[in-house]
Write an enzyme that holds these catalytic residues in place. Structure first.
Site, PDB file in Angstrom:
ATOM      1  N   GLU A  65     -11.357   4.179  -1.344  1.00 34.40           N
ATOM      2  CA  GLU A  65     -12.069   4.464  -0.022  1.00 34.40           C
ATOM      3  C   GLU A  65     -12.756   5.878   0.128  1.00 34.40           C
ATOM      4  OE1 GLU A  65      -8.775   3.659  -0.921  1.00 34.40           O
ATOM      5  OE2 GLU A  65      -7.064   5.265  -0.173  1.00 34.40           O
ATOM      6  N   ASP A  98      -3.278  -3.073  -2.571  1.00 40.55           N
ATOM      7  CA  ASP A  98      -4.217  -2.029  -2.746  1.00 40.55           C
ATOM      8  C   ASP A  98      -4.144  -1.161  -3.959  1.00 40.55           C
ATOM      9  OD1 ASP A  98      -5.297   0.932  -0.751  1.00 40.55           O
ATOM     10  OD2 ASP A  98      -6.461  -0.447  -1.831  1.00 40.55           O
ATOM     11  N   ASN A  99      -5.288  -0.496  -4.333  1.00 42.53           N
ATOM     12  CA  ASN A  99      -5.077   0.766  -5.223  1.00 42.53           C
ATOM     13  C   ASN A  99      -4.534   0.080  -6.738  1.00 42.53           C
ATOM     14  OD1 ASN A  99      -3.682   2.256  -2.792  1.00 42.53           O
ATOM     15  ND2 ASN A  99      -5.710   2.529  -3.517  1.00 42.53           N
ATOM     16  N   ASP A 117       0.784  -1.106  -0.151  1.00 44.35           N
ATOM     17  CA  ASP A 117       0.051   0.147  -0.163  1.00 44.35           C
ATOM     18  C   ASP A 117       0.941   1.209   0.078  1.00 44.35           C
ATOM     19  OD1 ASP A 117      -2.735   1.330   1.953  1.00 44.35           O
ATOM     20  OD2 ASP A 117      -2.274   1.581   0.118  1.00 44.35           O
ATOM     21  N   LYS A 164       3.062   3.395  -5.571  1.00 47.88           N
ATOM     22  CA  LYS A 164       2.340   2.557  -6.692  1.00 47.88           C
ATOM     23  C   LYS A 164       3.408   1.848  -7.556  1.00 47.88           C
ATOM     24  CE  LYS A 164      -0.763   3.487  -3.752  1.00 47.88           C
ATOM     25  NZ  LYS A 164      -0.772   2.717  -2.673  1.00 47.88           N
TER      26      LYS A 164
HETATM   27  N1  LIG Z   1       8.250   2.251   3.266  1.00 48.18           N
HETATM   28  C1  LIG Z   1       8.154   2.837   2.004  1.00 48.18           C
HETATM   29  N2  LIG Z   1       8.757   2.704   0.881  1.00 48.18           N
HETATM   30  C2  LIG Z   1       8.540   3.258  -0.319  1.00 48.18           C
HETATM   31  N3  LIG Z   1       7.431   4.266  -0.072  1.00 48.18           N
HETATM   32  C3  LIG Z   1       6.879   4.586   0.735  1.00 48.18           C
HETATM   33  C4  LIG Z   1       6.844   3.612   1.993  1.00 48.18           C
HETATM   34  N4  LIG Z   1       6.242   4.047   3.154  1.00 48.18           N
HETATM   35  C5  LIG Z   1       5.436   5.120   2.530  1.00 48.18           C
HETATM   36  N5  LIG Z   1       5.603   5.381   1.261  1.00 48.18           N
HETATM   37  C6  LIG Z   1       5.379   6.450   0.241  1.00 48.18           C
HETATM   38  C7  LIG Z   1       3.737   5.990   0.010  1.00 48.18           C
HETATM   39  C8  LIG Z   1       3.090   7.148  -0.061  1.00 48.18           C
HETATM   40  C9  LIG Z   1       1.302   6.957   0.041  1.00 48.18           C
HETATM   41  C10 LIG Z   1       1.198   5.787  -0.801  1.00 48.18           C
HETATM   42  N6  LIG Z   1      -0.381   5.623  -1.039  1.00 48.18           N
HETATM   43  C11 LIG Z   1      -0.936   6.142  -2.025  1.00 48.18           C
HETATM   44  O1  LIG Z   1      -0.314   7.135  -2.714  1.00 48.18           O
HETATM   45  C12 LIG Z   1      -2.290   5.974  -2.234  1.00 48.18           C
HETATM   46  C13 LIG Z   1      -3.238   7.134  -2.869  1.00 48.18           C
HETATM   47  C14 LIG Z   1      -4.445   7.178  -3.091  1.00 48.18           C
HETATM   48  C15 LIG Z   1      -5.175   8.165  -3.870  1.00 48.18           C
HETATM   49  C16 LIG Z   1      -6.129   7.912  -4.584  1.00 48.18           C
HETATM   50  C17 LIG Z   1      -6.863   8.759  -5.475  1.00 48.18           C
HETATM   51  C18 LIG Z   1      -6.613   9.968  -5.299  1.00 48.18           C
HETATM   52  F1  LIG Z   1      -7.095  10.924  -6.215  1.00 48.18           F
HETATM   53  C19 LIG Z   1      -5.493  10.297  -4.675  1.00 48.18           C
HETATM   54  C20 LIG Z   1      -4.778   9.370  -3.680  1.00 48.18           C
HETATM   55  C21 LIG Z   1      -5.250   5.895  -2.246  1.00 48.18           C
HETATM   56  C22 LIG Z   1      -4.528   5.000  -1.482  1.00 48.18           C
HETATM   57  O2  LIG Z   1      -5.340   4.166  -1.187  1.00 48.18           O
HETATM   58  C23 LIG Z   1      -3.316   5.117  -1.562  1.00 48.18           C
HETATM   59  O3  LIG Z   1      -2.493   4.263  -0.813  1.00 48.18           O
HETATM   60 MG   LIG Z   2      -3.948   2.613  -0.826  1.00 48.08          MG
END
Ligand SMILES: Nc1ncnc2c1ncn2CCCCCNC(=O)c1cc(-c2ccc(F)cc2)cc(O)c1O
Ligand SMILES: [Mg+2]
Length: 214
Positions: free
Chosen positions: A199, A169-170, A141, A144
């Site tokens: 969500e 997810d997603n 999650d 992406k």
């Molecule tokens: N340990 C690690 N290693 C690498 N990256 C890492 C990390 N730990 C964190 N991150 C960086 C992740 C940042 C958040 C990722 N999730 C998402 O970006 C996300 C976006 C939407 C979304 C959908 C429609 C829209 F209009 C806008 C946003 C919905 C979701 O359910 C999402 O999970």
């Molecule tokens: Mg998500």
């Protein structure tokens, strides 16, 4: 100074949820995100699908990539057997600080190890750092465009065993096309799509469950 959305989400948990009651924490976050401010938790609809997969797998070792505020961490950890362990990786220190407090409010801190850092850096170190050989369940999650490289990295590091279950997810919104193509065409995976909604919205999204065949 202005509060952040994760800080306001945590305040809603502390105001509306009962300490030590994971279900009340999940409910408080869903209420906040549905009626006050949208946030990128897996949410209640996809969360129920995730719950059913977790209950079916009954994992002893779980890896979550991307903690955010700890909503799915709490959902998953609340279903685990007593000796089980969940490791969750969060890149953003502000999100991690909020997630620690949400997980603690739910009373699940003993089952959860939150690690700050990027998946690419940490996946190769997990076995030596945490004495975990393989994961029964992985919840993807995070970024992406990291789903596919990190899945290949987990394969390379021997973190997956025959029967390990990946839940992503997603896969529709925002979408992970290269990951979907890989797990659906590779002979090493048996994949299944669970259609749902992004969500707290009416947009389509879903979870992809992929069993590693070894
Ligand atoms: N340990 C690690 N290693 C690498 N990256 C890492 C990390 N730990 C964190 N991150 C960086 C992740 C940042 C958040 C990722 N999730 C998402 O970006 C996300 C976006 C939407 C979304 C959908 C429609 C829209 F209009 C806008 C946003 C919905 C979701 O359910 C999402 O999970
Ligand atoms: Mg998500």
């Amino acid at each position: 100074t202005q509060s952040t959305r994760p800080q306001r989400l945590l305040s809603a948990v502390q105001k509306n949820a009962t300490r030590g009651n994971p279900r009340s924490v999940v409910r408080a976050i869903d209420e906040f995100c549905r009626h006050k401010e949208w946030a990128m938790n897996v949410g209640d609809e996809k969360g129920c699908i995730l719950d059913s997969i977790v209950s079916e797998v009954n994992p002893v070792t779980v890896l979550e990539l991307g903690t955010y505020c700890g909503y799915s961490t709490v959902r998953i950890a609340s279903l685990l057997p007593p000796n089980a362990k969940l490791i969750t990786l969060e890149f953003n220190p502000d999100f991690a600080a909020i997630a620690r407090q949400v997980i603690a409010w739910a009373g699940l801190q003993d089952k959860v190890q939150l690690v700050e850092g990027s998946s690419g850096d940490w996946i190769p170190k997990i076995q030596e750092q945490f004495g975990i050989n393989t994961f029964d369940l992985v919840f993807l999650d995070h970024w992406k465009d990291r789903y596919l490289p990190d899945t290949k990295l987990m394969e390379k590091c021997g973190l997956l065993r025959k029967g390990s279950v990946l839940v992503a997810d997603n896969v529709i919104c925002p979408g992970t096309p290269d990951y979907l193509e890989y797990v659906r065409s590779s002979p090493c995976y048996k994949s299944q799509y669970f259609i749902s909604h992004l969500e707290y919205t009416k947009a389509e999204d879903g979870l992809e469950k992929s069993v590693f065949l070894g």
